[in-house]
Design a protein around this motif. Sequence first.
Motif, mmCIF file in Angstrom:
data_model
loop_
_atom_site.group_PDB
_atom_site.id
_atom_site.type_symbol
_atom_site.label_atom_id
_atom_site.label_comp_id
_atom_site.label_asym_id
_atom_site.label_seq_id
_atom_site.Cartn_x
_atom_site.Cartn_y
_atom_site.Cartn_z
ATOM 1 N N MET A 1 2.256 0.064 -6.617
ATOM 2 C CA MET A 1 2.854 1.372 -6.458
ATOM 3 C C MET A 1 3.464 1.426 -5.064
ATOM 4 N N LYS A 2 4.683 1.911 -5.008
ATOM 5 C CA LYS A 2 5.340 2.105 -3.719
ATOM 6 C C LYS A 2 4.745 3.319 -3.027
ATOM 7 N N SER A 3 4.852 3.332 -1.716
ATOM 8 C CA SER A 3 4.325 4.431 -0.931
ATOM 9 C C SER A 3 5.377 4.854 0.080
ATOM 10 N N LEU A 4 5.557 6.156 0.231
ATOM 11 C CA LEU A 4 6.488 6.716 1.207
ATOM 12 C C LEU A 4 5.772 7.786 2.009
ATOM 13 N N THR A 5 6.188 7.939 3.262
ATOM 14 C CA THR A 5 5.689 9.089 4.010
ATOM 15 C C THR A 5 6.395 10.324 3.466
ATOM 16 N N ALA A 6 5.838 11.484 3.755
ATOM 17 C CA ALA A 6 6.458 12.723 3.299
ATOM 18 C C ALA A 6 7.876 12.846 3.851
ATOM 19 N N ASN A 7 8.074 12.439 5.088
ATOM 20 C CA ASN A 7 9.402 12.508 5.695
ATOM 21 C C ASN A 7 10.371 11.552 4.985
ATOM 22 N N GLU A 8 9.924 10.340 4.676
ATOM 23 C CA GLU A 8 10.779 9.397 3.942
ATOM 24 C C GLU A 8 11.131 9.936 2.564
ATOM 25 N N ALA A 9 10.162 10.541 1.895
ATOM 26 C CA ALA A 9 10.414 11.106 0.564
ATOM 27 C C ALA A 9 11.478 12.192 0.645
ATOM 28 N N LYS A 10 11.430 12.977 1.715
ATOM 29 C CA LYS A 10 12.402 14.055 1.897
ATOM 30 C C LYS A 10 13.796 13.486 2.188
ATOM 31 N N THR A 11 13.863 12.538 3.097
ATOM 32 C CA THR A 11 15.178 12.026 3.514
ATOM 33 C C THR A 11 15.771 11.035 2.527
ATOM 34 N N LYS A 12 14.923 10.410 1.702
ATOM 35 C CA LYS A 12 15.399 9.423 0.720
ATOM 36 C C LYS A 12 15.106 9.888 -0.710
ATOM 37 N N PHE A 13 15.229 11.190 -0.932
ATOM 38 C CA PHE A 13 14.855 11.776 -2.210
ATOM 39 C C PHE A 13 15.583 11.137 -3.385
ATOM 40 N N GLY A 14 16.878 10.939 -3.261
ATOM 41 C CA GLY A 14 17.660 10.328 -4.335
ATOM 42 C C GLY A 14 17.157 8.943 -4.691
ATOM 43 N N ASN A 15 16.886 8.126 -3.678
ATOM 44 C CA ASN A 15 16.347 6.779 -3.920
ATOM 45 C C ASN A 15 14.970 6.845 -4.565
ATOM 46 N N MET A 16 14.167 7.812 -4.135
ATOM 47 C CA MET A 16 12.836 7.956 -4.715
ATOM 48 C C MET A 16 12.950 8.273 -6.206
ATOM 49 N N LEU A 17 13.889 9.149 -6.580
ATOM 50 C CA LEU A 17 14.069 9.482 -7.992
ATOM 51 C C LEU A 17 14.453 8.258 -8.815
ATOM 52 N N ILE A 18 15.233 7.392 -8.240
ATOM 53 C CA ILE A 18 15.589 6.147 -8.926
ATOM 54 C C ILE A 18 14.360 5.253 -9.056
ATOM 55 N N ASN A 19 13.587 5.136 -7.984
ATOM 56 C CA ASN A 19 12.403 4.258 -7.989
ATOM 57 C C ASN A 19 11.332 4.702 -8.983
ATOM 58 N N VAL A 20 11.151 6.017 -9.155
ATOM 59 C CA VAL A 20 10.089 6.480 -10.047
ATOM 60 C C VAL A 20 10.394 6.178 -11.509
ATOM 61 N N GLN A 21 11.607 5.784 -11.813
ATOM 62 C CA GLN A 21 11.926 5.400 -13.189
ATOM 63 C C GLN A 21 11.256 4.077 -13.561
ATOM 64 N N SER A 22 10.905 3.274 -12.556
ATOM 65 C CA SER A 22 10.267 1.982 -12.840
ATOM 66 C C SER A 22 8.804 1.919 -12.426
ATOM 67 N N GLU A 23 8.395 2.758 -11.480
ATOM 68 C CA GLU A 23 6.992 2.776 -11.061
ATOM 69 C C GLU A 23 6.694 4.060 -10.294
ATOM 70 N N PRO A 24 5.434 4.486 -10.298
ATOM 71 C CA PRO A 24 5.064 5.684 -9.539
ATOM 72 C C PRO A 24 5.299 5.469 -8.044
ATOM 73 N N VAL A 25 5.521 6.569 -7.328
ATOM 74 C CA VAL A 25 5.678 6.528 -5.879
ATOM 75 C C VAL A 25 4.660 7.466 -5.261
ATOM 76 N N GLU A 26 3.841 6.923 -4.374
ATOM 77 C CA GLU A 26 2.834 7.706 -3.665
ATOM 78 C C GLU A 26 3.468 8.345 -2.434
ATOM 79 N N ILE A 27 3.136 9.602 -2.178
ATOM 80 C CA ILE A 27 3.606 10.306 -0.989
ATOM 81 C C ILE A 27 2.412 10.482 -0.048
ATOM 82 N N VAL A 28 2.597 10.031 1.193
ATOM 83 C CA VAL A 28 1.523 10.074 2.190
ATOM 84 C C VAL A 28 1.948 11.000 3.329
ATOM 85 N N LYS A 29 1.054 11.905 3.704
ATOM 86 C CA LYS A 29 1.319 12.814 4.820
ATOM 87 C C LYS A 29 0.162 12.730 5.802
ATOM 88 N N ASN A 30 0.478 12.452 7.032
ATOM 89 C CA ASN A 30 -0.540 12.309 8.085
ATOM 90 C C ASN A 30 -1.624 11.309 7.688
#
Length: 82
Positions: free
Chosen positions: A1-30
């Motif tokens: 499973m890929k992991s992104l910080t909350a800030n990365e998820a916000k700034t790369k939202f479009g890419n995250m939506l593409i990635n979740v089509q093939s695998e879950p994406v974990e969002i990590v904050k602090n």
Amino acid sequence: MKSLTANEAKTKFGNMLINVQSEPVEIVKNGTSVAVVISSKEYKKIEALKMEIVKSRFANIDPDDLVEGGDFFDEIDSGKYD
């Protein structure tokens, strides 16, 4: 499973939506996992599985064990199951 910080998820939202089509994406904050984003297709599979589990639990119910919903809640309110 890929992991992104909350800030990365916000700034790369479009890419995250593409990635979740093939695998879950974990969002990590602090440093703490706060969410997992999955595709709608995967979500629907999970919901269908949950419904199958519920159906299987009711498949062999004894009709003598059934009560009217209102009666059951009245029994709860009266403390019958305390």
